[in-house]
Design a protein around this motif. Sequence first.
Motif, PDB file in Angstrom:
ATOM      1  N   VAL A  20     -94.251  -3.064  30.334  1.00 17.92           N
ATOM      2  CA  VAL A  20     -93.269  -3.481  31.329  1.00 17.92           C
ATOM      3  C   VAL A  20     -93.190  -2.395  32.390  1.00 17.92           C
ATOM      4  O   VAL A  20     -93.093  -1.204  32.067  1.00 17.92           O
ATOM      5  N   ARG A  21     -93.236  -2.813  33.641  1.00 21.92           N
ATOM      6  CA  ARG A  21     -93.046  -1.902  34.774  1.00 21.92           C
ATOM      7  C   ARG A  21     -91.866  -2.422  35.582  1.00 21.92           C
ATOM      8  O   ARG A  21     -91.768  -3.627  35.821  1.00 21.92           O
ATOM      9  N   ALA A  22     -90.992  -1.526  35.976  1.00 20.51           N
ATOM     10  CA  ALA A  22     -89.808  -1.942  36.719  1.00 20.51           C
ATOM     11  C   ALA A  22     -89.442  -0.882  37.749  1.00 20.51           C
ATOM     12  O   ALA A  22     -89.576   0.318  37.500  1.00 20.51           O
ATOM     13  N   GLN A  23     -88.977  -1.337  38.904  1.00 22.78           N
ATOM     14  CA  GLN A  23     -88.550  -0.419  39.961  1.00 22.78           C
ATOM     15  C   GLN A  23     -87.369  -1.036  40.707  1.00 22.78           C
ATOM     16  O   GLN A  23     -87.343  -2.230  40.972  1.00 22.78           O
ATOM     17  N   ILE A  24     -86.406  -0.177  41.025  1.00 18.80           N
ATOM     18  CA  ILE A  24     -85.283  -0.609  41.851  1.00 18.80           C
ATOM     19  C   ILE A  24     -85.225   0.271  43.086  1.00 18.80           C
ATOM     20  O   ILE A  24     -85.761   1.382  43.103  1.00 18.80           O
ATOM     21  N   GLU A  25     -84.571  -0.236  44.111  1.00 24.21           N
ATOM     22  CA  GLU A  25     -84.322   0.569  45.301  1.00 24.21           C
ATOM     23  C   GLU A  25     -82.965   1.237  45.125  1.00 24.21           C
ATOM     24  O   GLU A  25     -81.953   0.561  44.941  1.00 24.21           O
ATOM     25  N   HIS A  26     -82.977   2.573  45.133  1.00 20.27           N
ATOM     26  CA  HIS A  26     -81.742   3.346  44.979  1.00 20.27           C
ATOM     27  C   HIS A  26     -81.925   4.695  45.647  1.00 20.27           C
ATOM     28  O   HIS A  26     -82.973   5.321  45.493  1.00 20.27           O
ATOM     29  N   ILE A  27     -80.914   5.168  46.328  1.00 17.60           N
ATOM     30  CA  ILE A  27     -80.989   6.410  47.104  1.00 17.60           C
ATOM     31  C   ILE A  27     -81.158   7.648  46.221  1.00 17.60           C
ATOM     32  O   ILE A  27     -81.771   8.615  46.627  1.00 17.60           O
ATOM     33  N   MET A  28     -80.618   7.614  45.012  1.00 15.05           N
ATOM     34  CA  MET A  28     -80.703   8.743  44.076  1.00 15.05           C
ATOM     35  C   MET A  28     -80.246  10.049  44.753  1.00 15.05           C
ATOM     36  O   MET A  28     -80.962  11.042  44.773  1.00 15.05           O
ATOM     37  N   GLU A  29     -79.035  10.039  45.279  1.00 12.58           N
ATOM     38  CA  GLU A  29     -78.471  11.227  45.938  1.00 12.58           C
ATOM     39  C   GLU A  29     -77.978  12.206  44.885  1.00 12.58           C
ATOM     40  O   GLU A  29     -77.119  11.879  44.070  1.00 12.58           O
ATOM     41  N   SER A  30     -78.512  13.417  44.903  1.00 12.66           N
ATOM     42  CA  SER A  30     -78.253  14.407  43.862  1.00 12.66           C
ATOM     43  C   SER A  30     -76.885  15.078  43.936  1.00 12.66           C
ATOM     44  O   SER A  30     -76.424  15.662  42.965  1.00 12.66           O
ATOM     45  N   GLY A  31     -76.246  15.044  45.087  1.00 10.26           N
ATOM     46  CA  GLY A  31     -74.990  15.757  45.273  1.00 10.26           C
ATOM     47  C   GLY A  31     -75.206  17.206  45.663  1.00 10.26           C
ATOM     48  O   GLY A  31     -74.259  17.987  45.755  1.00 10.26           O
ATOM     49  N   LEU A  32     -76.447  17.586  45.919  1.00 12.08           N
ATOM     50  CA  LEU A  32     -76.774  18.959  46.290  1.00 12.08           C
ATOM     51  C   LEU A  32     -77.136  19.101  47.777  1.00 12.08           C
ATOM     52  O   LEU A  32     -77.357  20.205  48.239  1.00 12.08           O
ATOM     53  N   ARG A  33     -77.187  17.987  48.496  1.00  6.43           N
ATOM     54  CA  ARG A  33     -77.548  18.034  49.916  1.00  6.43           C
ATOM     55  C   ARG A  33     -76.316  17.844  50.792  1.00  6.43           C
ATOM     56  O   ARG A  33     -75.292  17.336  50.338  1.00  6.43           O
ATOM     57  N   THR A  34     -76.444  18.224  52.049  1.00  4.61           N
ATOM     58  CA  THR A  34     -75.371  18.023  53.026  1.00  4.61           C
ATOM     59  C   THR A  34     -75.846  17.060  54.108  1.00  4.61           C
ATOM     60  O   THR A  34     -77.039  16.915  54.350  1.00  4.61           O
ATOM     61  N   ASP A  35     -74.882  16.420  54.761  1.00  2.00           N
ATOM     62  CA  ASP A  35     -75.216  15.533  55.869  1.00  2.00           C
ATOM     63  C   ASP A  35     -75.273  16.336  57.164  1.00  2.00           C
ATOM     64  O   ASP A  35     -75.149  17.573  57.149  1.00  2.00           O
ATOM     65  N   ALA A  36     -75.450  15.672  58.302  1.00  2.00           N
ATOM     66  CA  ALA A  36     -75.572  16.347  59.601  1.00  2.00           C
ATOM     67  C   ALA A  36     -74.317  17.139  59.960  1.00  2.00           C
ATOM     68  O   ALA A  36     -74.395  18.141  60.684  1.00  2.00           O
ATOM     69  N   ALA A  37     -73.160  16.738  59.462  1.00  2.00           N
ATOM     70  CA  ALA A  37     -71.902  17.430  59.738  1.00  2.00           C
ATOM     71  C   ALA A  37     -71.646  18.583  58.772  1.00  2.00           C
ATOM     72  O   ALA A  37     -70.621  19.259  58.855  1.00  2.00           O
ATOM     73  N   GLY A  38     -72.548  18.806  57.835  1.00  2.00           N
ATOM     74  CA  GLY A  38     -72.387  19.893  56.875  1.00  2.00           C
ATOM     75  C   GLY A  38     -71.584  19.528  55.642  1.00  2.00           C
ATOM     76  O   GLY A  38     -71.305  20.392  54.809  1.00  2.00           O
ATOM     77  N   GLN A  39     -71.216  18.272  55.497  1.00  2.00           N
ATOM     78  CA  GLN A  39     -70.457  17.822  54.330  1.00  2.00           C
ATOM     79  C   GLN A  39     -71.414  17.485  53.181  1.00  2.00           C
ATOM     80  O   GLN A  39     -72.477  16.914  53.396  1.00  2.00           O
ATOM     81  N   VAL A  40     -71.020  17.870  51.985  1.00  2.00           N
ATOM     82  CA  VAL A  40     -71.848  17.572  50.815  1.00  2.00           C
ATOM     83  C   VAL A  40     -71.855  16.062  50.590  1.00  2.00           C
ATOM     84  O   VAL A  40     -70.813  15.420  50.578  1.00  2.00           O
ATOM     85  N   ARG A  41     -73.052  15.518  50.434  1.00  2.00           N
ATOM     86  CA  ARG A  41     -73.181  14.092  50.126  1.00  2.00           C
ATOM     87  C   ARG A  41     -72.816  13.895  48.663  1.00  2.00           C
ATOM     88  O   ARG A  41     -73.320  14.611  47.790  1.00  2.00           O
ATOM     89  N   PRO A  42     -71.958  12.943  48.351  1.00  2.00           N
ATOM     90  CA  PRO A  42     -71.556  12.747  46.950  1.00  2.00           C
ATOM     91  C   PRO A  42     -72.728  12.310  46.080  1.00  2.00           C
ATOM     92  O   PRO A  42     -73.602  11.570  46.524  1.00  2.00           O
ATOM     93  N   ARG A  43     -72.718  12.794  44.876  1.00  2.00           N
ATOM     94  CA  ARG A  43     -73.770  12.430  43.910  1.00  2.00           C
ATOM     95  C   ARG A  43     -73.696  10.940  43.612  1.00  2.00           C
ATOM     96  O   ARG A  43     -72.622  10.388  43.384  1.00  2.00           O
ATOM     97  N   ASN A  44     -74.842  10.291  43.612  1.00  2.00           N
ATOM     98  CA  ASN A  44     -74.943   8.892  43.206  1.00  2.00           C
ATOM     99  C   ASN A  44     -76.366   8.652  42.734  1.00  2.00           C
ATOM    100  O   ASN A  44     -77.263   8.394  43.522  1.00  2.00           O
ATOM    101  N   ILE A  45     -76.555   8.797  41.435  1.00  2.00           N
ATOM    102  CA  ILE A  45     -77.871   8.570  40.841  1.00  2.00           C
ATOM    103  C   ILE A  45     -77.764   7.472  39.787  1.00  2.00           C
ATOM    104  O   ILE A  45     -76.666   7.142  39.330  1.00  2.00           O
ATOM    105  N   VAL A  46     -78.901   6.915  39.417  1.00  2.00           N
ATOM    106  CA  VAL A  46     -78.933   5.995  38.289  1.00  2.00           C
ATOM    107  C   VAL A  46     -78.672   6.830  37.044  1.00  2.00           C
ATOM    108  O   VAL A  46     -79.353   7.819  36.792  1.00  2.00           O
ATOM    109  N   THR A  47     -77.655   6.464  36.306  1.00  2.00           N
ATOM    110  CA  THR A  47     -77.270   7.249  35.132  1.00  2.00           C
ATOM    111  C   THR A  47     -77.744   6.635  33.820  1.00  2.00           C
ATOM    112  O   THR A  47     -77.784   7.320  32.805  1.00  2.00           O
ATOM    113  N   ARG A  48     -78.096   5.346  33.854  1.00  2.00           N
ATOM    114  CA  ARG A  48     -78.533   4.698  32.608  1.00  2.00           C
ATOM    115  C   ARG A  48     -79.404   3.494  32.924  1.00  2.00           C
ATOM    116  O   ARG A  48     -79.129   2.742  33.849  1.00  2.00           O
ATOM    117  N   PHE A  49     -80.445   3.361  32.130  1.00  2.00           N
ATOM    118  CA  PHE A  49     -81.311   2.184  32.150  1.00  2.00           C
ATOM    119  C   PHE A  49     -81.438   1.706  30.712  1.00  2.00           C
ATOM    120  O   PHE A  49     -81.605   2.516  29.801  1.00  2.00           O
TER     121      PHE A  49
END
Length: 108
Positions: free
Chosen positions: A22-51
């Motif tokens: 079985v092969r499976a793929q979803i589209e998801h940003i997988m934002e780690s919570g370690l990066r900042t946006d253009a304004a310098g604000q930390v992007r909130p973590r949002n990753i796939v936590t369970r499959f």
Amino acid sequence: MTKPPRIWISSTKPKKGETLRVRAQIEHIMESGLRTDAAGQVRPRNIVTRFEARLGQALLFAWEPGISIAQDPYIEFAFLARDSGELQLRWQDDAGQSVSASRTITVV
């Protein structure tokens, strides 16, 4: 996770004891919570936590990825065809969103 997952199964009508891939793929940003946006604000973590992959009620495979997984996660696994049933795949992320897909497996 607005688009449906892409699913590929080596056979939906396997012989008993045949190995299914079985092969499976979803589209998801997988934002780690370690990066900042253009304004310098930390992007909130949002990753796939369970499959989870289930055939009927039986759990075939479970995966809890970490923050190092790339955007649009792809997963591949194999199992032995023993019984017919509904193969259910489910992803859940930090935001509480989930997406599911299912395919019927008929053992001949």
